[in-house]
Design an enzyme around this catalytic site. Structure first.
Site, mmCIF file in Angstrom:
data_model
loop_
_atom_site.group_PDB
_atom_site.id
_atom_site.type_symbol
_atom_site.label_atom_id
_atom_site.label_comp_id
_atom_site.label_asym_id
_atom_site.label_seq_id
_atom_site.Cartn_x
_atom_site.Cartn_y
_atom_site.Cartn_z
ATOM 1 N N ARG A 83 101.401 79.324 17.153
ATOM 2 C CA ARG A 83 100.654 78.414 16.301
ATOM 3 C C ARG A 83 100.078 79.192 15.122
ATOM 4 N NH1 ARG A 83 95.523 74.705 18.076
ATOM 5 N NH2 ARG A 83 94.948 74.048 15.991
ATOM 6 N N ARG A 93 101.590 71.209 16.407
ATOM 7 C CA ARG A 93 101.211 72.496 16.948
ATOM 8 C C ARG A 93 102.099 72.861 18.125
ATOM 9 N NH1 ARG A 93 95.511 70.669 17.673
ATOM 10 N NH2 ARG A 93 95.637 70.906 15.463
ATOM 11 N N ASP A 96 98.175 73.931 21.853
ATOM 12 C CA ASP A 96 96.746 73.742 21.621
ATOM 13 C C ASP A 96 96.085 73.749 22.996
ATOM 14 O OD1 ASP A 96 94.418 73.022 20.106
ATOM 15 O OD2 ASP A 96 94.638 70.972 20.840
ATOM 16 N N ASP A 98 92.306 73.319 24.796
ATOM 17 C CA ASP A 98 90.895 72.985 24.627
ATOM 18 C C ASP A 98 90.144 73.182 25.932
ATOM 19 O OD1 ASP A 98 91.174 72.212 21.990
ATOM 20 O OD2 ASP A 98 91.475 70.103 22.473
HETATM 21 P P1 AMP Z 1 91.800 72.207 17.059
HETATM 22 O O1 AMP Z 1 92.460 72.299 15.726
HETATM 23 O O2 AMP Z 1 91.475 70.824 17.469
HETATM 24 O O3 AMP Z 1 92.514 72.970 18.136
HETATM 25 O O4 AMP Z 1 90.376 72.909 16.902
HETATM 26 C C1 AMP Z 1 90.237 74.250 17.218
HETATM 27 C C2 AMP Z 1 88.806 74.693 16.964
HETATM 28 O O5 AMP Z 1 87.886 73.817 17.588
HETATM 29 C C3 AMP Z 1 88.625 76.055 17.556
HETATM 30 O O6 AMP Z 1 88.717 77.020 16.554
HETATM 31 C C4 AMP Z 1 87.249 76.012 18.204
HETATM 32 O O7 AMP Z 1 86.356 76.894 17.565
HETATM 33 C C5 AMP Z 1 86.771 74.594 18.026
HETATM 34 N N1 AMP Z 1 86.264 74.025 19.288
HETATM 35 C C6 AMP Z 1 85.087 73.408 19.453
HETATM 36 N N2 AMP Z 1 84.897 73.009 20.704
HETATM 37 C C7 AMP Z 1 86.014 73.365 21.400
HETATM 38 C C8 AMP Z 1 86.423 73.225 22.765
HETATM 39 N N3 AMP Z 1 85.646 72.619 23.690
HETATM 40 N N4 AMP Z 1 87.638 73.730 23.108
HETATM 41 C C9 AMP Z 1 88.431 74.327 22.190
HETATM 42 N N5 AMP Z 1 88.111 74.487 20.889
HETATM 43 C C10 AMP Z 1 86.891 74.024 20.487
#
Ligand code: AMP
Length: 169
Positions: A83, A93, A96, A98
């Site tokens: 990514r 992506r 990903d 989370d």
């Molecule tokens: P995304 O593009 O949705 O994957 O957002 C990634 C960013 O969201 C990361 O750089 C994290 O700093 C932020 N983030 C905030 N809360 C979370 C969470 N619970 N899990 C993963 N990423 C998070």
């Protein structure tokens, strides 16, 4: 040790391979073990018009890391899976990952919000988590199964297709 619940998704390249790679690399993170992983689920993209369908999965990990250190490890895994760094939100992506729950912790920092702020709106997060742990509840005590049932009754998941695929291969 902490128990963390994670959501994994891929909609670019070899999606099942990306998820498998993510799970394998998670298990190689220091002081961290993947205790359970769901099967893979096909899911319609949310918030992205005309994007390719996702494959999603959930995992429960046991880790001695704290939440920020786990997030840093997840970002390394995302990078290793190809990514591009600094990519815009809501773009395709390869992988990903989370953090949905981290024990009963509540965190709200610029880089990390736990529980994940949008998990309860997303069937592609809820259903794989329920597959690995049917009794799983939010730290506020609400069972995820109830969130799903009420969301369906209130039509909060309109347009979200999530379908378990039987064959991980
Ligand atoms: P995304 O593009 O949705 O994957 O957002 C990634 C960013 O969201 C990361 O750089 C994290 O700093 C932020 N983030 C905030 N809360 C979370 C969470 N619970 N899990 C993963 N990423 C998070």
């Amino acid at each position: 040790m902490n128990i963390a619940y994670l959501s994994l998704g891929s909609n670019l390249g070899g999606r099942a391979e990306n998820l498998r790679l993510g799970l394998r690399l998670l298990n190689e993170v220091e002081k961290t073990r993947v205790e359970r992983a769901s099967t893979f689920h096909r899911a319609s993209p949310v918030g992205m018009e005309n994007a390719r369908e996702f494959l999603n999965a959930a995992a429960r990990v046991n880790t001695a890391l704290d939440a920020p250190a786990l997030l840093a490890a997840l970002k390394n895994i995302e990078r290793a899976a190809g990514r591009a760094d600094g990519g815009a939100k809501w773009t395709p992506r390869t992988l990903d990952i989370d953090i949905i729950f981290f024990g009963a912790e509540r965190l709200n920092t610029p880089s990390l919000t736990v529980p994940h702020p949008r998990y309860a709106e997303r069937l592609f997060v809820l259903l794989p988590l329920l597959e690995i742990e049917p009794e799983l509840a939010d730290p506020d005590g609400t069972p995820l199964a109830r969130i799903v049932d009420e969301g369906k009754l209130e039509n909060r998941f309109a347009g979200q297709m999530v379908e378990k695929i039987e064959d991980k291969a």
